[in-house]
Design a protein around this motif. Sequence first.
Motif, PDB file in Angstrom:
ATOM      1  N   GLN A 213      61.828  62.773  48.227  1.00 15.17           N
ATOM      2  CA  GLN A 213      63.178  62.711  48.797  1.00 15.17           C
ATOM      3  C   GLN A 213      63.480  63.887  49.716  1.00 15.17           C
ATOM      4  O   GLN A 213      64.612  64.089  50.112  1.00 15.17           O
ATOM      5  N   GLY A 214      62.485  64.652  50.065  1.00 17.71           N
ATOM      6  CA  GLY A 214      62.712  65.807  50.929  1.00 17.71           C
ATOM      7  C   GLY A 214      62.964  65.413  52.378  1.00 17.71           C
ATOM      8  O   GLY A 214      62.653  64.304  52.809  1.00 17.71           O
ATOM      9  N   LEU A 215      63.544  66.324  53.104  1.00 21.19           N
ATOM     10  CA  LEU A 215      63.774  66.160  54.538  1.00 21.19           C
ATOM     11  C   LEU A 215      63.088  67.302  55.264  1.00 21.19           C
ATOM     12  O   LEU A 215      62.986  68.402  54.731  1.00 21.19           O
ATOM     13  N   SER A 216      62.693  67.050  56.486  1.00 18.50           N
ATOM     14  CA  SER A 216      62.103  68.137  57.274  1.00 18.50           C
ATOM     15  C   SER A 216      63.196  69.165  57.565  1.00 18.50           C
ATOM     16  O   SER A 216      64.395  68.828  57.574  1.00 18.50           O
ATOM     17  N   PRO A 217      62.831  70.412  57.823  1.00 16.28           N
ATOM     18  CA  PRO A 217      63.837  71.424  58.166  1.00 16.28           C
ATOM     19  C   PRO A 217      64.679  71.016  59.373  1.00 16.28           C
ATOM     20  O   PRO A 217      65.879  71.265  59.409  1.00 16.28           O
ATOM     21  N   VAL A 218      64.075  70.370  60.352  1.00 13.64           N
ATOM     22  CA  VAL A 218      64.817  69.918  61.536  1.00 13.64           C
ATOM     23  C   VAL A 218      65.862  68.876  61.141  1.00 13.64           C
ATOM     24  O   VAL A 218      67.027  68.959  61.541  1.00 13.64           O
ATOM     25  N   ASP A 219      65.464  67.886  60.330  1.00 16.72           N
ATOM     26  CA  ASP A 219      66.409  66.859  59.878  1.00 16.72           C
ATOM     27  C   ASP A 219      67.509  67.465  59.015  1.00 16.72           C
ATOM     28  O   ASP A 219      68.678  67.082  59.114  1.00 16.72           O
ATOM     29  N   GLN A 220      67.141  68.419  58.181  1.00 21.26           N
ATOM     30  CA  GLN A 220      68.130  69.053  57.308  1.00 21.26           C
ATOM     31  C   GLN A 220      69.176  69.822  58.118  1.00 21.26           C
ATOM     32  O   GLN A 220      70.371  69.725  57.849  1.00 21.26           O
ATOM     33  N   ARG A 221      68.730  70.567  59.123  1.00 19.13           N
ATOM     34  CA  ARG A 221      69.675  71.331  59.949  1.00 19.13           C
ATOM     35  C   ARG A 221      70.606  70.416  60.744  1.00 19.13           C
ATOM     36  O   ARG A 221      71.709  70.811  61.101  1.00 19.13           O
ATOM     37  N   ALA A 222      70.186  69.193  61.036  1.00 23.80           N
ATOM     38  CA  ALA A 222      70.991  68.261  61.825  1.00 23.80           C
ATOM     39  C   ALA A 222      72.120  67.616  61.021  1.00 23.80           C
ATOM     40  O   ALA A 222      73.012  66.997  61.602  1.00 23.80           O
ATOM     41  N   ILE A 223      72.123  67.772  59.708  1.00 26.64           N
ATOM     42  CA  ILE A 223      73.145  67.141  58.865  1.00 26.64           C
ATOM     43  C   ILE A 223      74.473  67.867  59.027  1.00 26.64           C
ATOM     44  O   ILE A 223      74.547  69.086  58.884  1.00 26.64           O
ATOM     45  N   GLU A 224      75.515  67.106  59.319  1.00 24.80           N
ATOM     46  CA  GLU A 224      76.872  67.666  59.335  1.00 24.80           C
ATOM     47  C   GLU A 224      77.374  67.753  57.907  1.00 24.80           C
ATOM     48  O   GLU A 224      77.220  66.812  57.133  1.00 24.80           O
ATOM     49  N   CYS A 225      77.977  68.880  57.556  1.00 26.09           N
ATOM     50  CA  CYS A 225      78.482  69.072  56.201  1.00 26.09           C
ATOM     51  C   CYS A 225      79.955  68.696  56.127  1.00 26.09           C
ATOM     52  O   CYS A 225      80.768  69.207  56.894  1.00 26.09           O
ATOM     53  N   HIS A 226      80.284  67.805  55.202  1.00 22.88           N
ATOM     54  CA  HIS A 226      81.660  67.365  54.962  1.00 22.88           C
ATOM     55  C   HIS A 226      82.027  67.734  53.536  1.00 22.88           C
ATOM     56  O   HIS A 226      81.454  67.189  52.584  1.00 22.88           O
ATOM     57  N   ASP A 227      82.961  68.634  53.382  1.00 24.25           N
ATOM     58  CA  ASP A 227      83.340  69.091  52.053  1.00 24.25           C
ATOM     59  C   ASP A 227      84.142  68.059  51.263  1.00 24.25           C
ATOM     60  O   ASP A 227      84.395  68.249  50.080  1.00 24.25           O
ATOM     61  N   ASP A 228      84.533  66.949  51.933  1.00 26.28           N
ATOM     62  CA  ASP A 228      85.268  65.888  51.248  1.00 26.28           C
ATOM     63  C   ASP A 228      84.356  64.705  50.914  1.00 26.28           C
ATOM     64  O   ASP A 228      84.809  63.587  50.727  1.00 26.28           O
ATOM     65  N   LEU A 229      83.075  64.965  50.801  1.00 28.71           N
ATOM     66  CA  LEU A 229      82.079  63.939  50.491  1.00 28.71           C
ATOM     67  C   LEU A 229      82.410  63.241  49.178  1.00 28.71           C
ATOM     68  O   LEU A 229      82.705  63.884  48.174  1.00 28.71           O
ATOM     69  N   HIS A 230      82.376  61.920  49.178  1.00 28.35           N
ATOM     70  CA  HIS A 230      82.566  61.111  47.972  1.00 28.35           C
ATOM     71  C   HIS A 230      81.452  60.078  47.937  1.00 28.35           C
ATOM     72  O   HIS A 230      81.134  59.475  48.963  1.00 28.35           O
ATOM     73  N   MET A 231      80.855  59.872  46.774  1.00 33.19           N
ATOM     74  CA  MET A 231      79.744  58.936  46.641  1.00 33.19           C
ATOM     75  C   MET A 231      80.021  57.943  45.531  1.00 33.19           C
ATOM     76  O   MET A 231      80.600  58.287  44.505  1.00 33.19           O
ATOM     77  N   THR A 232      79.573  56.700  45.753  1.00 30.69           N
ATOM     78  CA  THR A 232      79.594  55.660  44.735  1.00 30.69           C
ATOM     79  C   THR A 232      78.175  55.103  44.631  1.00 30.69           C
ATOM     80  O   THR A 232      77.559  54.784  45.647  1.00 30.69           O
ATOM     81  N   VAL A 233      77.662  55.012  43.412  1.00 28.20           N
ATOM     82  CA  VAL A 233      76.310  54.515  43.174  1.00 28.20           C
ATOM     83  C   VAL A 233      76.410  53.265  42.313  1.00 28.20           C
ATOM     84  O   VAL A 233      76.988  53.297  41.216  1.00 28.20           O
ATOM     85  N   THR A 234      75.863  52.159  42.827  1.00 28.73           N
ATOM     86  CA  THR A 234      75.823  50.891  42.097  1.00 28.73           C
ATOM     87  C   THR A 234      74.374  50.415  42.036  1.00 28.73           C
ATOM     88  O   THR A 234      73.496  51.014  42.648  1.00 28.73           O
TER      89      THR A 234
END
Length: 115
Positions: free
Chosen positions: A83-104
Amino acid sequence: MIVLTGDGEKGAVDHAPFDRVLSTAAARNIPYTWVEQCIDEGLIVTPYTGEGHRWALLVLTVSAGVASGGMNGTASFMPLRGQGLSPVDQRAIECHDDLHMTVTASGQTLTYSQG
Protein backbone atom coordinates in the motif's frame (compact mmCIF):
# COMPACT_ATOMS: atom_id res chain seq x y z
CA MET A 1 -4.11 -8.11 24.79
CA ILE A 2 -3.08 -10.16 21.76
CA VAL A 3 0.00 -9.34 19.72
CA LEU A 4 0.33 -11.20 16.42
CA THR A 5 2.71 -11.01 13.50
CA GLY A 6 1.70 -11.55 9.89
CA ASP A 7 -0.20 -9.80 7.15
CA GLY A 8 -2.10 -7.10 9.02
CA GLU A 9 -4.61 -6.62 6.22
CA LYS A 10 -6.04 -10.06 7.03
CA GLY A 11 -6.65 -9.18 10.66
CA ALA A 12 -6.87 -12.03 13.13
CA VAL A 13 -10.14 -13.84 12.45
CA ASP A 14 -9.34 -16.63 14.93
CA HIS A 15 -9.27 -14.09 17.77
CA ALA A 16 -12.14 -11.82 16.65
CA PRO A 17 -14.30 -10.02 17.46
CA PHE A 18 -12.33 -7.06 18.81
CA ASP A 19 -13.46 -3.87 20.48
CA ARG A 20 -10.43 -2.09 18.97
CA VAL A 21 -8.31 -2.64 15.89
CA LEU A 22 -5.07 -0.66 16.17
CA SER A 23 -2.72 -0.52 13.21
CA THR A 24 0.88 0.59 13.43
CA ALA A 25 1.30 0.62 9.64
CA ALA A 26 -0.18 3.28 7.38
CA ALA A 27 -3.14 2.22 5.26
CA ARG A 28 -4.19 3.75 1.96
CA ASN A 29 -7.12 1.35 1.68
CA ILE A 30 -8.72 0.26 4.93
CA PRO A 31 -9.12 -3.54 4.80
CA TYR A 32 -12.76 -4.52 5.20
CA THR A 33 -11.58 -7.50 7.25
CA TRP A 34 -10.85 -4.99 10.04
CA VAL A 35 -14.48 -3.84 9.96
CA GLU A 36 -15.75 -7.43 9.94
CA GLN A 37 -13.59 -8.35 12.92
CA CYS A 38 -14.63 -5.35 15.05
CA ILE A 39 -17.72 -5.29 17.29
CA ASP A 40 -20.48 -2.71 16.85
CA GLU A 41 -19.35 0.57 18.42
CA GLY A 42 -15.75 -0.71 18.26
CA LEU A 43 -12.96 1.47 16.91
CA ILE A 44 -10.44 1.16 14.12
CA VAL A 45 -7.44 3.42 14.68
CA THR A 46 -4.85 3.62 11.93
CA PRO A 47 -2.38 5.97 10.30
CA TYR A 48 -3.59 6.86 6.80
CA THR A 49 -1.68 8.11 3.76
CA GLY A 50 -3.73 8.41 0.60
CA GLU A 51 -6.23 10.61 -1.16
CA GLY A 52 -7.02 13.63 0.99
CA HIS A 53 -4.10 13.44 3.42
CA ARG A 54 -0.46 12.36 3.69
CA TRP A 55 -0.28 11.59 7.39
CA ALA A 56 -3.71 11.40 8.98
CA LEU A 57 -4.52 9.44 12.10
CA LEU A 58 -7.97 7.99 11.38
CA VAL A 59 -10.42 6.95 14.06
CA LEU A 60 -13.34 5.00 12.62
CA THR A 61 -16.35 3.71 14.57
CA VAL A 62 -17.93 0.46 13.42
CA SER A 63 -21.70 0.11 13.26
CA ALA A 64 -23.73 -2.52 11.39
CA GLY A 65 -20.83 -3.53 9.15
CA VAL A 66 -19.82 0.02 8.26
CA ALA A 67 -16.86 1.96 9.67
CA SER A 68 -16.90 5.73 9.53
CA GLY A 69 -15.05 8.60 11.09
CA GLY A 70 -12.36 11.08 10.45
CA MET A 71 -8.99 12.47 11.14
CA ASN A 72 -7.88 12.85 14.73
CA GLY A 73 -4.41 14.32 14.41
CA THR A 74 -1.47 13.21 12.34
CA ALA A 75 0.71 10.11 12.30
CA SER A 76 3.33 8.83 9.91
CA PHE A 77 4.22 5.14 9.78
CA MET A 78 5.60 2.74 7.20
CA PRO A 79 2.83 1.53 4.88
CA LEU A 80 1.06 -1.80 4.95
CA ARG A 81 2.65 -4.24 2.53
CA GLY A 82 1.64 -3.31 -1.01
CA GLN A 83 0.00 0.00 0.00
CA GLY A 84 2.99 2.32 -0.22
CA LEU A 85 3.26 5.34 -2.48
CA SER A 86 6.32 6.71 -4.17
CA PRO A 87 7.78 9.85 -2.55
CA VAL A 88 6.69 11.86 -5.61
CA ASP A 89 3.09 10.60 -5.35
CA GLN A 90 3.08 11.19 -1.60
CA ARG A 91 4.26 14.80 -1.93
CA ALA A 92 1.51 15.46 -4.52
CA ILE A 93 -1.29 14.65 -2.03
CA GLU A 94 -3.23 17.66 -0.81
CA CYS A 95 -3.86 17.49 2.93
CA HIS A 96 -7.42 18.14 4.13
CA ASP A 97 -7.80 18.30 7.89
CA ASP A 98 -11.57 17.71 7.53
CA LEU A 99 -11.07 14.26 5.99
CA HIS A 100 -13.95 11.84 6.66
CA MET A 101 -13.97 8.20 5.57
CA THR A 102 -16.64 5.52 5.31
CA VAL A 103 -15.65 1.88 4.77
CA THR A 104 -18.20 -0.68 3.56
CA ALA A 105 -17.97 -4.14 2.03
CA SER A 106 -17.93 -2.47 -1.41
CA GLY A 107 -15.03 -0.12 -0.65
CA GLN A 108 -14.20 3.18 0.98
CA THR A 109 -15.37 6.70 0.27
CA LEU A 110 -13.75 9.93 1.33
CA THR A 111 -15.22 13.36 1.81
CA TYR A 112 -13.48 16.63 2.55
CA SER A 113 -13.77 20.25 1.49
CA GLN A 114 -12.25 20.92 -1.90
CA GLY A 115 -11.10 24.45 -1.06
